[in-house]
Design an enzyme around this catalytic site. Structure first.
Site, PDB file in Angstrom:
ATOM      1  N   MET A  12      83.491  50.025  -2.192  1.00 47.15           N
ATOM      2  CA  MET A  12      83.560  51.690  -2.110  1.00 47.15           C
ATOM      3  C   MET A  12      82.404  52.081  -1.259  1.00 47.15           C
ATOM      4  O   MET A  12      80.753  52.018  -1.679  1.00 47.15           O
ATOM      5  CB  MET A  12      83.336  52.312  -3.061  1.00 47.15           C
ATOM      6  CG  MET A  12      84.816  51.944  -4.069  1.00 47.15           C
ATOM      7  SD  MET A  12      86.594  52.489  -4.268  1.00 47.15           S
ATOM      8  CE  MET A  12      87.223  51.881  -5.340  1.00 47.15           C
ATOM      9  N   ASP A  14      80.409  55.353  -2.254  1.00 44.61           N
ATOM     10  CA  ASP A  14      79.836  56.578  -3.125  1.00 44.61           C
ATOM     11  C   ASP A  14      79.337  57.153  -2.459  1.00 44.61           C
ATOM     12  O   ASP A  14      77.914  57.789  -1.496  1.00 44.61           O
ATOM     13  CB  ASP A  14      78.305  55.540  -3.877  1.00 44.61           C
ATOM     14  CG  ASP A  14      79.179  54.227  -5.049  1.00 44.61           C
ATOM     15  OD1 ASP A  14      80.710  54.516  -4.863  1.00 44.61           O
ATOM     16  OD2 ASP A  14      78.512  53.308  -5.709  1.00 44.61           O
ATOM     17  N   ALA A  43      81.755  44.884  -5.553  1.00 43.83           N
ATOM     18  CA  ALA A  43      80.408  44.767  -4.645  1.00 43.83           C
ATOM     19  C   ALA A  43      79.246  44.490  -5.033  1.00 43.83           C
ATOM     20  O   ALA A  43      78.967  44.376  -5.161  1.00 43.83           O
ATOM     21  CB  ALA A  43      80.785  45.812  -3.348  1.00 43.83           C
ATOM     22  N   ASN A  44      79.724  46.060  -5.914  1.00 46.35           N
ATOM     23  CA  ASN A  44      77.925  45.961  -7.224  1.00 46.35           C
ATOM     24  C   ASN A  44      77.869  44.817  -7.870  1.00 46.35           C
ATOM     25  O   ASN A  44      76.360  44.149  -7.577  1.00 46.35           O
ATOM     26  CB  ASN A  44      78.351  47.626  -8.046  1.00 46.35           C
ATOM     27  CG  ASN A  44      78.715  47.885  -7.533  1.00 46.35           C
ATOM     28  OD1 ASN A  44      78.505  48.782  -6.153  1.00 46.35           O
ATOM     29  ND2 ASN A  44      78.991  49.355  -8.102  1.00 46.35           N
ATOM     30  N   ASP A 250      70.505  57.373 -14.513  1.00 49.74           N
ATOM     31  CA  ASP A 250      71.539  57.349 -14.028  1.00 49.74           C
ATOM     32  C   ASP A 250      72.993  55.796 -14.393  1.00 49.74           C
ATOM     33  O   ASP A 250      71.988  55.029 -13.652  1.00 49.74           O
ATOM     34  CB  ASP A 250      71.609  57.169 -12.022  1.00 49.74           C
ATOM     35  CG  ASP A 250      72.506  57.293 -11.547  1.00 49.74           C
ATOM     36  OD1 ASP A 250      73.623  56.978 -12.235  1.00 49.74           O
ATOM     37  OD2 ASP A 250      72.726  57.589 -10.348  1.00 49.74           O
ATOM     38  N   GLY A 255      77.419  48.634 -15.584  1.00 48.59           N
ATOM     39  CA  GLY A 255      78.249  47.639 -16.217  1.00 48.59           C
ATOM     40  C   GLY A 255      78.452  46.659 -14.820  1.00 48.59           C
ATOM     41  O   GLY A 255      78.611  45.910 -15.606  1.00 48.59           O
ATOM     42  N   ASP A 256      78.500  46.926 -14.007  1.00 46.72           N
ATOM     43  CA  ASP A 256      78.710  46.048 -12.698  1.00 46.72           C
ATOM     44  C   ASP A 256      76.960  45.248 -12.733  1.00 46.72           C
ATOM     45  O   ASP A 256      77.318  44.015 -12.085  1.00 46.72           O
ATOM     46  CB  ASP A 256      78.917  46.704 -11.524  1.00 46.72           C
ATOM     47  CG  ASP A 256      80.108  47.857 -11.302  1.00 46.72           C
ATOM     48  OD1 ASP A 256      80.971  47.210 -12.363  1.00 46.72           O
ATOM     49  OD2 ASP A 256      79.811  48.933 -10.137  1.00 46.72           O
ATOM     50  N   ASN A 282      72.243  42.466 -20.039  1.00 50.62           N
ATOM     51  CA  ASN A 282      71.332  43.899 -20.975  1.00 50.62           C
ATOM     52  C   ASN A 282      70.281  43.933 -20.475  1.00 50.62           C
ATOM     53  O   ASN A 282      70.178  44.848 -20.273  1.00 50.62           O
ATOM     54  CB  ASN A 282      71.740  43.641 -22.665  1.00 50.62           C
ATOM     55  CG  ASN A 282      72.820  44.425 -22.466  1.00 50.62           C
ATOM     56  OD1 ASN A 282      73.837  45.386 -22.307  1.00 50.62           O
ATOM     57  ND2 ASN A 282      73.296  43.833 -24.093  1.00 50.62           N
ATOM     58  N   SER A 288      68.344  48.709 -14.691  1.00 49.79           N
ATOM     59  CA  SER A 288      69.346  49.637 -13.820  1.00 49.79           C
ATOM     60  C   SER A 288      69.445  50.621 -13.352  1.00 49.79           C
ATOM     61  O   SER A 288      69.588  51.742 -12.912  1.00 49.79           O
ATOM     62  CB  SER A 288      70.331  49.014 -12.790  1.00 49.79           C
ATOM     63  OG  SER A 288      71.641  49.369 -14.162  1.00 49.79           O
TER      64      SER A 288
HETATM   65  O1  RIB Z   1      80.990  51.210 -11.468  1.00 47.31           O
HETATM   66  C1  RIB Z   1      80.970  52.158 -10.164  1.00 47.31           C
HETATM   67  C2  RIB Z   1      81.606  52.278  -9.556  1.00 47.31           C
HETATM   68  O2  RIB Z   1      82.767  52.519  -9.660  1.00 47.31           O
HETATM   69  C3  RIB Z   1      81.070  52.785  -8.182  1.00 47.31           C
HETATM   70  O3  RIB Z   1      79.748  52.510  -7.448  1.00 47.31           O
HETATM   71  C4  RIB Z   1      82.065  53.722  -7.514  1.00 47.31           C
HETATM   72  O4  RIB Z   1      82.071  53.123  -6.248  1.00 47.31           O
HETATM   73  C5  RIB Z   1      83.310  53.271  -8.637  1.00 47.31           C
HETATM   74  O5  RIB Z   1      84.156  52.310  -8.449  1.00 47.31           O
HETATM   75 NA    NA Z   2      71.197  53.759 -12.196  1.00 42.13          NA
END
Ligand code: RIB
Ligand code: NA
Length: 309
Positions: A12, A14, A43-44, A250, A255-256, A282, A288
């Site tokens: 995505m 962002d 992707a993250n 932020d 989680g990613d 963690n 991050s």
């Molecule tokens: O988990 C965070 C992601 O969720 C963001 O990068 C956004 O693109 C959404 O998919």
């Molecule tokens: Na961040």
């Protein structure tokens, strides 16, 4: 060519606005900063695994548009293999409108677009690679059928799977549990899936036990600043894994970062106890949250203490 980690998932763009608080319905408020970044849960996770040193490939679909071209370049810049990144002219690259408040919390609307066109055809093209990867990771920002098929392909080839049911859907098919070696979600996803509140470690243990009963080999429920709980079929008692407190700027994509790191540890240290992998993941995710953006805030191996490797 054998990969450590293959992610079958989303990309995505962002579109991020920072504002003092999240707006209410019908309200316009002033924000103080806008930026565009690379995101999408799949992707993250792939980028975080790559930055820790995993050999990664992404199986995904973007649009034949400016955002899609840019995204492919982003994978290349991060050393992610792009042979299984498809481009379509039938839909636009996925986009996420994100608002981040001063507490570092966020609200997100995603328009998955091209991500929803990823299907069997692309999975079959990637099958020779999926067969030989160490770990396969899926989420729910593509068609659930595609995620399920990918997880099944991995399982049939004895490849370790991580399934991240995010964003969560209340009616998640029961078949997803049996194909998950690690079923990893956050507290709100666990709530949605189990129908019971997950506000503390005790409740997370109970929710974890319920999810484990549905057939996965292990469950991790992440609890933000409180760490996570880990449950395994072979050890019935839930383990609480606390984490060190950090000041969040932020939390988008934390989680990613956790899941990408977990995939890296599973690939590189297959005999490490899952609790130890979760503890280290963690720590990575904790880095991050201290910087803005999603992928822009993900640490590289060289930025992290040696004890994490
Ligand atoms: O988990 C965070 C992601 O969720 C963001 O990068 C956004 O693109 C959404 O998919
Ligand atoms: Na961040």
């Amino acid at each position: 060519e054998a990969f450590d980690v293959i992610v079958v998932g989303s990309c995505m763009t962002d579109l991020v606005s920072q504002a003092p608080r999240l707006p209410k319905a019908g309200e316009t408020i002033h924000g103080h900063k806008f930026f565009i970044g690379f995101g999408g849960k799949g992707a993250n996770q792939c980028i975080q695994a790559a930055r820790l040193g995993a050999k990664t490939a992404m199986v995904c679909k973007v649009g034949k548009d400016f955002f899609g071209d840019n995204y492919i370049q982003n994978f290349k810049d991060n050393g992610v293999h792009t042979d299984f990144v498809g481009q379509t002219s039938n839909s636009a690259t996925g986009a996420a409108s994100i608002i981040v408040n001063d507490a570092g919390e966020n609200a997100i609307v995603i328009v998955a677009g091209a991500n929803m066109l990823l299907g069997s055809e692309e999975l079959h093209k990637a099958l020779p690679a999926i067969r030989h990867t160490k770990v396969l990771v899926c989420q729910l920002e593509i068609s659930p059928q595609t995620s399920l098929q990918a997880l099944r392909m991995a399982q049939e080839n004895k490849v370790k799977t991580i399934f991240n049911p995010a964003p969560a859907i209340p009616d998640l098919g029961p078949e997803f549990y049996g194909v998950s070696d690690v079923f990893c979600c956050n507290e709100s996803e666990a709530e949605l899936l189990t129908g019971s509140s997950v506000g503390n470690v005790d409740e997370a243990h109970k929710a974890g036990q319920e999810l484990l009963k549905r057939g996965c080999r292990s469950v991790i429920i992440t609890l933000g600043p409180q760490g996570c709980v880990v449950l395994k079929v072979e050890e019935p008692s839930p383990k609480y894994v606390p984490t060190t407190a950090v000041t969040a700027v932020d939390t988008t994509g934390a989680g990613d970062s956790f899941i990408g790191a977990l995939a890296f540890y599973m690939a590189h240290y297959p005999t490490m106890p899952l609790e130890e992998m979760a503890l280290r993941a963690n720590r990575v995710a904790g880095v991050s949250v201290q910087a803005v953006g999603t992928q822009t805030s993900y640490p590289f191996r060289k930025d992290l203490p040696a004890e994490l490797f």
